[in-house]
Design a protein around this motif. Structure first.
Motif, short mmCIF file in Angstrom:
data_model
loop_
_atom_site.label_atom_id
_atom_site.label_comp_id
_atom_site.label_asym_id
_atom_site.label_seq_id
_atom_site.Cartn_x
_atom_site.Cartn_y
_atom_site.Cartn_z
N LEU A 159 0.82 -1.21 0.00
CA LEU A 159 0.00 0.00 0.00
C LEU A 159 0.85 1.26 0.00
N ARG A 160 1.93 1.26 0.77
CA ARG A 160 2.82 2.41 0.78
C ARG A 160 3.45 2.63 -0.59
N GLN A 161 3.87 1.55 -1.21
CA GLN A 161 4.47 1.66 -2.53
C GLN A 161 3.43 2.06 -3.58
N TRP A 162 2.21 1.60 -3.41
CA TRP A 162 1.15 1.97 -4.35
C TRP A 162 0.93 3.49 -4.31
N GLY A 213 3.17 6.92 11.11
CA GLY A 213 3.51 8.20 11.73
C GLY A 213 4.00 9.24 10.74
N GLU A 214 3.95 8.95 9.46
CA GLU A 214 4.44 9.89 8.46
C GLU A 214 3.41 11.01 8.24
N GLU A 215 3.80 12.24 8.55
CA GLU A 215 2.89 13.38 8.52
C GLU A 215 2.33 13.65 7.13
N ALA A 216 3.06 13.25 6.08
CA ALA A 216 2.60 13.54 4.72
C ALA A 216 1.23 12.92 4.46
N TYR A 217 0.98 11.74 4.99
CA TYR A 217 -0.33 11.11 4.80
C TYR A 217 -1.42 11.94 5.49
N ARG A 274 -10.46 16.62 -8.64
CA ARG A 274 -11.28 16.91 -7.47
C ARG A 274 -12.71 16.49 -7.76
N VAL A 275 -12.92 15.19 -7.69
CA VAL A 275 -14.24 14.63 -7.91
C VAL A 275 -14.48 13.56 -6.87
N ILE A 276 -15.73 13.24 -6.63
CA ILE A 276 -16.10 12.26 -5.59
C ILE A 276 -15.41 10.92 -5.83
N ASN A 277 -15.47 10.42 -7.06
CA ASN A 277 -14.87 9.11 -7.32
C ASN A 277 -13.36 9.12 -7.14
N GLY A 278 -12.73 10.28 -7.32
CA GLY A 278 -11.30 10.38 -7.14
C GLY A 278 -10.87 10.48 -5.69
N ILE A 279 -11.82 10.59 -4.78
CA ILE A 279 -11.51 10.64 -3.35
C ILE A 279 -11.21 9.25 -2.80
N ALA A 280 -11.79 8.22 -3.41
CA ALA A 280 -11.74 6.87 -2.84
C ALA A 280 -10.35 6.41 -2.41
N PRO A 281 -9.29 6.57 -3.22
CA PRO A 281 -7.98 6.06 -2.78
C PRO A 281 -7.46 6.74 -1.53
N TYR A 282 -7.89 7.97 -1.28
CA TYR A 282 -7.41 8.67 -0.09
C TYR A 282 -7.89 8.03 1.21
N ALA A 283 -8.86 7.14 1.13
CA ALA A 283 -9.40 6.52 2.35
C ALA A 283 -8.38 5.69 3.09
N ILE A 284 -7.26 5.32 2.43
CA ILE A 284 -6.23 4.56 3.14
C ILE A 284 -5.22 5.48 3.82
N PHE A 285 -5.23 6.77 3.52
CA PHE A 285 -4.23 7.68 4.07
C PHE A 285 -4.29 7.79 5.60
N PRO A 286 -5.48 7.92 6.20
CA PRO A 286 -5.51 8.01 7.68
C PRO A 286 -4.87 6.80 8.35
#
Length: 346
Positions: A56-59, A90-94, A71-83
């Motif tokens: 996941l980190r490499q992806w 602990g990487e602040e960039a996420y 900036r569209v709803i469907n393009g938000i989905a991958p960000y759900a793994i960032f939290p």
């Protein structure tokens, strides 16, 4: 074959090079790979396998630049793994990127007149003033998770508000299940299809969202009641084979695995979280869909019986004409169901 091995095969197939395949190519930025990586995160949390986390980190490292300007709803989905990546590494960039996207979602994302997030897509097509069930999984889940890592109550309140708006607008009061979409201008459900994958997105997404928002704000009793009504309605349409037809009230239509897996995952996750009463019928329904989904996993890990990408169609009959082929969301929702069924035992 043990469920552990089946889950692994599904995951390994998702990692393969499927360049050029809209349904299976994970190396781009949109809702299809987004559901894929969300599912991989579920698999990681169920198994604690370090190679899944590293993948996941490499992806993200390979693909995040592809999100630029989207900036569209469907393009938000991958960000759900960032939290989760922030919590684990602990990487602040996420965290910083999650906050930036969440702030855009709350302050700037297009909304309908009922204040629902308007469903927007990466393709050059607009669905003005339309509310789709898909939005809950593709964007609201991300917002709820970002609320948790930041403690921002406004994110949690907005996530729960979006769930309630969508449940209100999409519910079929006669059956409790959901229609695919709502048009805020014509004030109707368009083709009025009780589409199974639409119900799967919300069945799966709501307990995931409530688990996050409940840490910051009280859960609205109307949300909880409407979710129970939805799940009760879904049980009434489950087929003898354990799946749901692609349009669930059309028994002669083909059975659809991805939406069924989403419903099964929702049953298991909601029972675990206490969002459903402790009744044997929910567990029995979840077991039936689990066994049915497993029967559609081929030896190479491909999940069969998955319908292709589906906007709100012009007629109910058109849903039955959508072709079936392998997709990351079919793989992903099935992987989520399997991982949830054995969480803590894999």
């Amino acid at each position: 074959m043990p469920k552990k091995r089946i889950a692994e095969k599904i995951w390994l197939q998702m990692k393969e090079n499927h360049a050029g395949s809209w349904g299976m190519d994970i190396d781009h930025w949109d809702w299809v790979p987004g559901v894929g990586v969300i599912a991989m995160l579920e698999y990681y949390e169920a198994t604690d396998r370090p190679e899944v986390l590293e993948y996941l980190r490499q992806w993200v490292a390979r693909n995040q630049s592809k999100a630029a300007g989207s900036r569209v709803i469907n393009g938000i989905a991958p960000y759900a793994i960032f939290p989760a990546l922030y919590r684990v590494t602990g990487e602040e960039a996420y965290r910083d990127e999650a906050v930036r996207i969440a702030e855009w979602l709350v302050a700037e994302a297009p909304r309908t007149r009922e204040q629902a997030f308007e469903h927007t897509v990466t393709e050059q097509v607009a669905f003005a003033e339309q509310v789709w069930a898909d939005t809950i999984f593709m964007a609201v889940l991300f917002l709820a998770r970002t609320a948790t890592i930041t403690g921002h109550v406004v994110f949690a309140e907005e996530a729960q508000r979006q769930v309630l708006i969508h449940l209100r607008l999409l519910e079929d009061p006669a059956s409790g299940v959901l229609f695919h979409g709502w048009n805020c201008v014509t004030r109707d459900h368009m083709s009025a299809a009780r589409w199974t994958r639409a119900n799967g997105w919300i069945a799966a997404g709501v307990p995931m969202i409530l688990e996050e928002t409940a840490k910051l704000v009280p859960v609205d009793s109307e949300v909880a009641d409407r979710y129970i009504r939805l799940m009760d309605g879904l049980l009434s349409f489950q087929r003898e084979d354990g799946l749901w037809s692609t349009v669930m009230d059309q028994a002669e239509y083909y059975p659809e695995v991805s939406g069924s897996a989403g419903i099964g995952y929702g049953l298991l996750r909601a029972m675990e979280g206490g969002w459903l009463p402790e009744e044997a019928r929910y567990e029995e329904a979840a077991d039936r869909v689990l066994q049915a989904v497993i029967s559609h996993v081929m030896e190479n890990g491909i999940v069969a019986g998955v319908s292709g990408g589906t906007p709100v169609m012009d007629s109910i009959e058109a849903y039955n004409q959508i072709p079936q082929y392998s997709t990351l969301y079919g793989q992903g929702l099935s992987l989520m169901l399997l991982a949830q069924s054995v969480r803590g035992t894999l």
